[in-house]
Design an enzyme around this catalytic site. Structure first.
Site, PDB file in Angstrom:
ATOM      1  N   LYS A  69      29.605  -8.609 -85.898  1.00 19.33           N
ATOM      2  CA  LYS A  69      29.973  -7.229 -85.862  1.00 19.33           C
ATOM      3  C   LYS A  69      28.983  -6.200 -86.781  1.00 19.33           C
ATOM      4  O   LYS A  69      28.672  -5.146 -85.971  1.00 19.33           O
ATOM      5  CB  LYS A  69      31.216  -7.117 -86.682  1.00 19.33           C
ATOM      6  CG  LYS A  69      31.882  -5.496 -86.700  1.00 19.33           C
ATOM      7  CD  LYS A  69      33.217  -5.327 -86.958  1.00 19.33           C
ATOM      8  CE  LYS A  69      33.832  -5.791 -88.515  1.00 19.33           C
ATOM      9  NZ  LYS A  69      35.105  -5.249 -88.867  1.00 19.33           N
TER      10      LYS A  69
ATOM     11  N   ALA B 183      30.484  -9.076 -95.748  1.00 19.69           N
ATOM     12  CA  ALA B 183      30.401  -9.069 -94.285  1.00 19.69           C
ATOM     13  C   ALA B 183      30.684 -10.300 -93.668  1.00 19.69           C
ATOM     14  O   ALA B 183      30.071 -10.961 -92.991  1.00 19.69           O
ATOM     15  CB  ALA B 183      28.880  -8.714 -93.895  1.00 19.69           C
ATOM     16  N   ALA B 184      31.696 -11.026 -94.327  1.00 17.69           N
ATOM     17  CA  ALA B 184      32.119 -12.326 -93.840  1.00 17.69           C
ATOM     18  C   ALA B 184      33.307 -12.352 -92.688  1.00 17.69           C
ATOM     19  O   ALA B 184      33.231 -13.410 -92.000  1.00 17.69           O
ATOM     20  CB  ALA B 184      32.552 -13.319 -94.991  1.00 17.69           C
ATOM     21  N   GLY B 185      33.763 -11.221 -92.662  1.00 16.29           N
ATOM     22  CA  GLY B 185      34.765 -11.199 -91.577  1.00 16.29           C
ATOM     23  C   GLY B 185      34.430 -11.478 -90.025  1.00 16.29           C
ATOM     24  O   GLY B 185      33.450 -11.565 -89.590  1.00 16.29           O
TER      25      GLY B 185
ATOM     26  N   ALA C 112      -5.885  10.327 -56.807  1.00 18.65           N
ATOM     27  CA  ALA C 112      -4.848   9.841 -56.579  1.00 18.65           C
ATOM     28  C   ALA C 112      -4.593   8.191 -56.351  1.00 18.65           C
ATOM     29  O   ALA C 112      -5.575   7.959 -55.373  1.00 18.65           O
ATOM     30  CB  ALA C 112      -3.778  10.448 -55.503  1.00 18.65           C
TER      31      ALA C 112
ATOM     32  N   ARG D  17      37.826  -8.230 -82.860  1.00 17.65           N
ATOM     33  CA  ARG D  17      38.025  -7.103 -81.935  1.00 17.65           C
ATOM     34  C   ARG D  17      36.975  -6.497 -81.323  1.00 17.65           C
ATOM     35  O   ARG D  17      37.110  -5.651 -80.336  1.00 17.65           O
ATOM     36  CB  ARG D  17      38.674  -5.936 -82.724  1.00 17.65           C
ATOM     37  CG  ARG D  17      40.447  -6.215 -82.680  1.00 17.65           C
ATOM     38  CD  ARG D  17      41.146  -5.354 -83.536  1.00 17.65           C
ATOM     39  NE  ARG D  17      41.131  -5.212 -85.057  1.00 17.65           N
ATOM     40  CZ  ARG D  17      41.420  -4.107 -85.671  1.00 17.65           C
ATOM     41  NH1 ARG D  17      41.632  -2.964 -85.399  1.00 17.65           N
ATOM     42  NH2 ARG D  17      41.182  -4.525 -87.235  1.00 17.65           N
TER      43      ARG D  17
HETATM   44  C1  UD1 Z   1      40.739  -3.367 -97.250  1.00 21.70           C
HETATM   45  C2  UD1 Z   1      41.614  -3.307 -98.436  1.00 21.70           C
HETATM   46  C3  UD1 Z   1      42.273  -1.960 -98.267  1.00 21.70           C
HETATM   47  C4  UD1 Z   1      41.695  -0.803 -97.733  1.00 21.70           C
HETATM   48  C5  UD1 Z   1      41.010  -1.014 -96.595  1.00 21.70           C
HETATM   49  C6  UD1 Z   1      39.552  -0.005 -96.171  1.00 21.70           C
HETATM   50  C7  UD1 Z   1      41.847  -5.159 -99.645  1.00 21.70           C
HETATM   51  C8  UD1 Z   1      42.798  -6.206-100.064  1.00 21.70           C
HETATM   52  N1  UD1 Z   1      42.224  -4.328 -98.898  1.00 21.70           N
HETATM   53  O1  UD1 Z   1      41.759  -3.928 -96.260  1.00 21.70           O
HETATM   54  O2  UD1 Z   1      42.937  -1.505 -99.551  1.00 21.70           O
HETATM   55  O3  UD1 Z   1      42.501   0.433 -97.695  1.00 21.70           O
HETATM   56  O4  UD1 Z   1      39.975  -2.799 -96.595  1.00 21.70           O
HETATM   57  O5  UD1 Z   1      39.333  -0.477 -94.909  1.00 21.70           O
HETATM   58  O6  UD1 Z   1      40.732  -5.227-100.089  1.00 21.70           O
HETATM   59  N2  UD1 Z   1      36.075  -9.477 -96.054  1.00 21.70           N
HETATM   60  C9  UD1 Z   1      35.199 -10.854 -96.207  1.00 21.70           C
HETATM   61  N3  UD1 Z   1      35.880 -11.558 -96.762  1.00 21.70           N
HETATM   62  C10 UD1 Z   1      37.199 -11.821 -96.783  1.00 21.70           C
HETATM   63  C11 UD1 Z   1      38.009 -10.827 -96.269  1.00 21.70           C
HETATM   64  C12 UD1 Z   1      37.355  -9.579 -96.142  1.00 21.70           C
HETATM   65  O7  UD1 Z   1      33.919 -10.492 -96.329  1.00 21.70           O
HETATM   66  O8  UD1 Z   1      37.798 -12.979 -96.902  1.00 21.70           O
HETATM   67  C13 UD1 Z   1      35.359  -8.361 -95.342  1.00 21.70           C
HETATM   68  C14 UD1 Z   1      35.584  -7.931 -94.120  1.00 21.70           C
HETATM   69  O9  UD1 Z   1      34.433  -8.598 -93.221  1.00 21.70           O
HETATM   70  C15 UD1 Z   1      35.626  -6.298 -93.893  1.00 21.70           C
HETATM   71  C16 UD1 Z   1      36.075  -6.112 -95.296  1.00 21.70           C
HETATM   72  O10 UD1 Z   1      35.755  -7.365 -96.301  1.00 21.70           O
HETATM   73  O11 UD1 Z   1      34.260  -6.056 -93.586  1.00 21.70           O
HETATM   74  C17 UD1 Z   1      37.381  -5.588 -95.395  1.00 21.70           C
HETATM   75  O12 UD1 Z   1      38.225  -6.797 -95.174  1.00 21.70           O
HETATM   76  P1  UD1 Z   1      39.653  -6.558 -94.391  1.00 21.70           P
HETATM   77  O13 UD1 Z   1      40.253  -7.743 -94.203  1.00 21.70           O
HETATM   78  O14 UD1 Z   1      39.269  -5.765 -93.001  1.00 21.70           O
HETATM   79  O15 UD1 Z   1      40.405  -5.704 -95.337  1.00 21.70           O
HETATM   80  P2  UD1 Z   1      41.537  -4.600 -94.813  1.00 21.70           P
HETATM   81  O16 UD1 Z   1      42.690  -5.405 -94.631  1.00 21.70           O
HETATM   82  O17 UD1 Z   1      41.283  -3.709 -93.929  1.00 21.70           O
END
Ligand code: UD1
Ligand code: CA
Length: 453
Positions: A22, A9-11, A377, A15
């Site tokens: 988020k 949940a670091a992302g 009333a 968007r």
């Molecule tokens: C990832 C998968 C992909 C899969 C998709 C499904 C990888 C490399 N790819 O891609 O195969 O089809 O999910 O949705 O794993 N996050 C962190 N730290 C980070 C990067 C991400 O906490 O350094 C978290 C994000 O907050 C997010 C989740 O991991 O909730 C997925 O990250 P995201 O970058 O969206 O991965 P995708 O590119 O969608």
């Protein structure tokens, strides 16, 4: 083996266009991350959440729960994110990897994945999609065994045709993670440490990658923007209203009832359109809820009618009561059986005895009313002197005339009658008529005002 859950949940969630993290956005009244945490808790798992962007917000939202937070300073990829937890993970456990923005994965699905795991097997949740654009693709060999996951941006033309997609949700042992995560590199199109690369490592070490697919694709859907949030909200609402109808409720239009919490109903309950339920709502048999009502944390017993346009919050409503239309029932209200609260009446911390009526245009706050009382009333309990709150007691069978002002603390005794328009500041004795208003008089010498010249 113990079960542990790592929730990513670091992302940034840019968007969502929101200052709120988020994973804290609500879906059917509960934050996205809460769904994941609640499932993990139900699985008796130790919970680790990887936080980064808006970490403090996320931590604060779960401050009173038994969760270990791990900070990921820079978002260098999903593999890097899980690696931040290595120190926190037990020596020998099964680890389920989940995502804070994928709320609706069922715990049965999670359990199935965990059941696949041992020293020679890992579990992977995949989903077959008509259009898998954006997802990592599941690469299988001629024997249909998974051999790798390739990300969209790194995929060859033939790999892009693969319809089986990676959901990201997987289960492995902590020992496997310890062995594989340090071996990841970021030599790929996105320069990230991909968690998905552990699949090829597993295969190279003879660990079999066993896959399952969920019953519905919604279980695996992640939320990146408000459109996806709205889609899953509607989908979840359909599940919740379906469940209510299976319990026996008649919903005149299920698409116009929203459940943001938990609702239980008895038999022969009718729910009209534009009704919103929040928190925990328990409804007995033969209850009818009119259009445009909002019910939050209420208990309603058999045979009661809630007329249209009522707002009820934190209240207990007895059997065969009638509430509304247009009533506001505030926290601490308790209606005994057959009580009646009519239009434009507000109650707060009010106990209304059996069969008592407050039918029109009243404020009844900090009040204890006996049985069979009738409040006319426009009657107001003046419960607040600007600093302190005081109680109004109204005895059994009392009759309070219209537009009375009851200045608390005050007691209207059993069977007392209050003349309409009275301002009552002293207790009104039992079975007597009490009047507290100026006497009516007419002035025969009165002259109509004349226009000054
Ligand atoms: C990832 C998968 C992909 C899969 C998709 C499904 C990888 C490399 N790819 O891609 O195969 O089809 O999910 O949705 O794993 N996050 C962190 N730290 C980070 C990067 C991400 O906490 O350094 C978290 C994000 O907050 C997010 C989740 O991991 O909730 C997925 O990250 P995201 O970058 O969206 O991965 P995708 O590119 O969608
Ligand atoms: Ca994603």
């Amino acid at each position: 083996m113990n079960t542990e859950v790592v929730i990513l949940a670091a992302g940034k969630g840019s968007r969502m266009k929101s200052t709120k993290a988020k994973v804290l956005h609500p879906l059917a009244g509960k934050s996205l991350l809460s769904y994941v945490v609640d499932n993990a808790t139900d699985l008796n798992a130790d919970v680790h959440i990887v936080v980064g962007h808006q970490a403090d917000q996320v931590k604060d939202a779960f401050a009173n729960q038994n969760i270990q937070f791990v900070e990921q300073q820079q978002q260098n990829g999903t593999g890097h994110a899980v690696a931040q937890c290595l120190d926190a993970l037990k020596q020998d456990s099964k680890v389920l990897i989940l995502y804070g923005d994928v709320p609706l994965c069922k715990k049965q699905t999670m359990q199935k994945l965990l059941d696949l795991v041992d020293d020679d097997h890992m579990g992977l949740l995949t989903v077959t999609l008509d259009d898998a654009t954006g997802y990592g693709r599941i690469v299988r060999n001629d024997n249909n065994c998974v051999i790798a996951i390739v990300e969209q941006k790194d995929a060859s033309e033939s790999e892009l045709l693969i319809k089986e997609a990676n959901t990201g949700i997987m289960a492995v042992t902590s020992a496997q993670l310890r062995s594989w995560l340090p071996k990841l590199n970021n030599q790929n199109a996105q320069g990230e440490y991909y968690l998905t690369d552990i699949i090829a490592l597993a295969v190279s070490e003879g660990v079999s990658v066993d896959t399952i697919e969920p019953a519905t694709v919604e279980e695996t859907m992640g939320i990146n923007d408000k459109l996806q949030l709205a889609y899953l909200e509607r989908w979840q609402q359909t599940q919740l209203t379906n469940e209510l109808m299976r319990q026996g409720a008649t919903l005149f239009d299920p698409s116009r009832v929203d459940i943001r919490g938990e609702v239980s109903v008895g038999q022969d309950v009718e729910i009209d359109v534009n009704v919103i339920f929040n928190g925990i709502v328990n409804i007995g048999n033969n209850v009818s809820i009119g259009a445009n009502c909002i019910l939050t944390d209420v208990d309603i017993k058999d045979g009661t009618i809630i007329e249209p346009n009522c707002v009820l919050h934190d209240a207990k409503i007895g059997e065969q009561c009638i509430v509304g239309p247009f009533a506001r029932i505030r926290p601490g209200t308790e209606l005994s059986n057959k009580a009646k609260i009519g239009n434009f009446v507000e109650t707060k911390k009010a106990k209304i005895g059996e069969g008592s009526k407050v039918n029109h245009l009243s404020y009844i706050g900090d009040c204890e009313m006996g049985a069979g009382a009738n409040v006319g009333a426009g009657t107001i309990t003046c419960n607040y002197d600007g600093v302190n709150k005081f109680k109004t007691l109204i005895g059994d069978g009392a009759f309070v005339g219209s537009n009375s002002t009851l200045i608390a603390p005050v007691k209207i005794e059993e069977g007392a009658f209050i003349g309409a328009g009275s301002v009552i500041s002293k207790d009104a004795p039992k079975d007597q008529l009490t009047l507290a208003r100026t006497k009516q008089r007419s002035i025969s010498s009165w002259q109509k005002p004349a226009k000054k010249s």
